[in-house]
Design an enzyme around this catalytic site. Structure first.
Site, PDB file in Angstrom:
ATOM      1  N   GLY A  76       0.817  -1.221   0.000  1.00  0.00           N
ATOM      2  CA  GLY A  76       0.000   0.000   0.000  1.00  0.00           C
ATOM      3  C   GLY A  76       0.843   1.260   0.000  1.00  0.00           C
ATOM      4  O   GLY A  76       0.509   2.252  -0.669  1.00  0.00           O
ATOM      5  N   CYS A  77       1.948   1.254   0.716  1.00  0.00           N
ATOM      6  CA  CYS A  77       2.812   2.437   0.805  1.00  0.00           C
ATOM      7  C   CYS A  77       3.536   2.680  -0.506  1.00  0.00           C
ATOM      8  O   CYS A  77       3.755   3.829  -0.905  1.00  0.00           O
ATOM      9  CB  CYS A  77       3.794   2.288   1.961  1.00  0.00           C
ATOM     10  SG  CYS A  77       2.921   2.165   3.546  1.00  0.00           S
ATOM     11  N   THR A  78       3.885   1.614  -1.206  1.00  0.00           N
ATOM     12  CA  THR A  78       4.503   1.745  -2.523  1.00  0.00           C
ATOM     13  C   THR A  78       3.506   2.318  -3.517  1.00  0.00           C
ATOM     14  O   THR A  78       3.839   3.235  -4.282  1.00  0.00           O
ATOM     15  CB  THR A  78       5.044   0.371  -2.988  1.00  0.00           C
ATOM     16  OG1 THR A  78       6.091  -0.013  -2.098  1.00  0.00           O
ATOM     17  CG2 THR A  78       5.552   0.422  -4.405  1.00  0.00           C
TER      18      THR A  78
END
Length: 184
Positions: A76-78
């Site tokens: 999700g952070c990527t």
């Protein structure tokens, strides 16, 4: 038999207390619109290079999109970093600076700034005080943040908040706000 009931009751009470402690110490609500954004200086990374980031200094140039994310190189952070990287030119055109914030160490942030932020915007270290001040703690005792995005105006006021576990919506919401601010 009474002994087991007493043990189970004790476990339930202790477990319930731990749950209440967890819920109180993990921030369920971000800072409100209109609140003063807590000022801070921390270590950041842009294009793999380390630097000192000061919120007060950056606000002199225009609004700041401060987005907190849990952990570098997670799915999700990527996705979120890639979405912010794709929109960096639009944020810049609207006069805003994007800065990603995470509890990760600076070495991880340096790598993430190159690989996933694509050298387009900075990421910085959210220490325990910053995490507490911005009410973005994911879980007690962890230096991990939940996924919350703030738009901060030049007077240091929070003018937009988006807090959601999914990365979708963070870029579009913050970008809409800074574009509206640049027109007004």
């Amino acid at each position: 038999m009474k002994k087991w009931i007493l043990i189970l009751l004790t476990v339930a009470i202790v477990g319930g207390g731990a749950f209440v402690y967890y819920a109180r110490n993990a921030n369920a609500e971000p800072l409100a619109i209109g609140a003063n954004a807590p000022d801070f200086t921390t270590t950041g990374a842009l294009a793999g290079e380390e630097f000192q980031f000061s919120l007060a200094d950056k606000l002199k140039a225009g609004p700041v999109v401060l987005y907190f994310f849990p952990k570098v190189f997670t799915e999700g952070c990527t996705i979120e970093a890639n979405m912010f990287a794709d929109a960096t030119a639009e944020f810049t055109a609207a006069g805003a600076t994007v800065i990603g914030m995470s509890g990760d160490d600076i070495e991880g942030l340096k790598k993430f700034s190159v690989a996933e932020c694509r050298d387009k915007f900075a990421v910085a270290r959210a220490d325990d005080k910053i995490i507490a001040d911005y009410q973005v703690r994911m879980a007690p005792g962890l230096a991990m943040t939940n996924r919350t995005s703030y738009v901060i105006d030049q007077q240091g006021k929070i003018v937009f908040v988006h807090s959601a576990t999914q990365p979708q919506g963070h870029v579009t919401g913050t970008l809409e706000k800074v574009k509206a601010m640049s027109k007004g």
